[in-house]
Design a protein around this motif. Structure first.
Motif, PDB file in Angstrom:
ATOM      1  N   LEU A 100       9.342  -6.132   4.304  1.00  0.00           N
ATOM      2  CA  LEU A 100      10.176  -5.208   4.278  1.00  0.00           C
ATOM      3  C   LEU A 100      11.278  -5.712   4.386  1.00  0.00           C
ATOM      4  CD1 LEU A 100       8.799  -2.071   4.898  1.00  0.00           C
ATOM      5  CD2 LEU A 100       9.179  -2.228   3.102  1.00  0.00           C
ATOM      6  N   SER A 101      12.459  -4.991   4.039  1.00  0.00           N
ATOM      7  CA  SER A 101      14.044  -5.550   4.528  1.00  0.00           C
ATOM      8  C   SER A 101      13.756  -5.089   5.819  1.00  0.00           C
ATOM      9  CB  SER A 101      15.038  -4.479   3.814  1.00  0.00           C
ATOM     10  OG  SER A 101      14.957  -3.480   4.485  1.00  0.00           O
ATOM     11  N   ARG A 154      16.695  -3.956   7.982  1.00  0.00           N
ATOM     12  CA  ARG A 154      16.830  -2.453   7.595  1.00  0.00           C
ATOM     13  C   ARG A 154      15.871  -1.828   7.262  1.00  0.00           C
ATOM     14  NH1 ARG A 154      21.080  -3.272   4.411  1.00  0.00           N
ATOM     15  NH2 ARG A 154      22.771  -3.433   6.542  1.00  0.00           N
ATOM     16  N   SER A 155      14.940  -1.615   6.535  1.00  0.00           N
ATOM     17  CA  SER A 155      13.932  -0.530   6.623  1.00  0.00           C
ATOM     18  C   SER A 155      13.100  -0.656   7.631  1.00  0.00           C
ATOM     19  CB  SER A 155      14.068  -0.997   5.158  1.00  0.00           C
ATOM     20  OG  SER A 155      14.145  -0.628   4.035  1.00  0.00           O
ATOM     21  N   ARG A 160      15.072   0.936  10.201  1.00  0.00           N
ATOM     22  CA  ARG A 160      15.614   2.569  10.200  1.00  0.00           C
ATOM     23  C   ARG A 160      14.042   3.222  10.457  1.00  0.00           C
ATOM     24  NH1 ARG A 160      18.509   2.431   5.499  1.00  0.00           N
ATOM     25  NH2 ARG A 160      16.979   1.399   4.640  1.00  0.00           N
ATOM     26  N   GLN A 161      13.318   2.549   9.647  1.00  0.00           N
ATOM     27  CA  GLN A 161      11.562   3.497  10.113  1.00  0.00           C
ATOM     28  C   GLN A 161      10.723   3.287  11.301  1.00  0.00           C
ATOM     29  OE1 GLN A 161       9.704   3.496   6.744  1.00  0.00           O
ATOM     30  NE2 GLN A 161      11.408   2.152   5.644  1.00  0.00           N
TER      31      GLN A 161
END
Length: 178
Positions: A29-30, A32-33, A36-37
């Motif tokens: 995944l990125s 950032r993702s 964020r998660q």
């Protein structure tokens, strides 16, 4: 119109591997993702010491997404999907400090958890560095070598100017050359 901040964020967001508790890849995944998660993923941190055993600290660029303008360890990054932690350490030294170091030494691994930002940390070091450190202004605004005493003073008196990561590593006794 795309803002300068959006451009910086897009340029620094790359694909990383989500991992399980045993540091095995599960997905890509990125960055950032993943942040964020609060998903577990890998990070690489590099400590650079000079022959006097002073540690190089960088002041993060004010445009950084996380902890802009704060003092941090010498270099850090997230391995890109498919990149080894060793390759990431060499890349971080080159991209952030313009240091061409062929053999940073892996000194410790820390498991992913809340205290590490859910990052499985591979901690590398370069001891007795005599090469000039030239911070890359896109990532690092400035940097200096600090003695153990100077670092202790910074931690005690100016904690709010430091990244939580730097404080955690200092409190764990990991900011001294092996």
């Amino acid at each position: 119109m795309i803002s300068h901040q959006e451009t910086l964020e897009r340029e620094t967001d790359h694909l990383v591997e989500v991992i399980d508790r045993d540091n095995r890849p599960l997905a890509v995944l990125s960055k950032r993702s993943v942040h964020r998660q609060l998903l577990m993923h890998r990070s690489v941190q590099v400590l650079v010491f000079n022959p006097e055993k002073k540690i190089f600290l960088q002041k993060r660029n004010p445009n950084k997404l996380f902890f802009p303008g704060r003092w941090d360890i010498s270099a850090r990054t997230h391995p890109r999907a498919g990149e080894s932690t060793f390759e990431a350490a060499v890349r971080a030294l080159r991209e952030e400090l313009n240091l061409e170091i062929e053999h940073p030494q892996l000194v410790r691994e820390l498991p992913a958890g809340p205290e590490t930002g859910f990052e499985h940390v591979s901690l590398f070091e370069v001891t007795k560095n005599t090469l000039p450190v030239v911070p890359n202004g896109d990532a690092v605004s400035e940097g200096f070598y600090y003695s153990r005493e100077e670092l202790t003073c910074m931690i005690k008196e100016f904690r709010e100017l430091l990244t939580p990561n730097l404080v955690i590593l200092w409190e764990s006794g990991l900011l001294v050359p092996a």
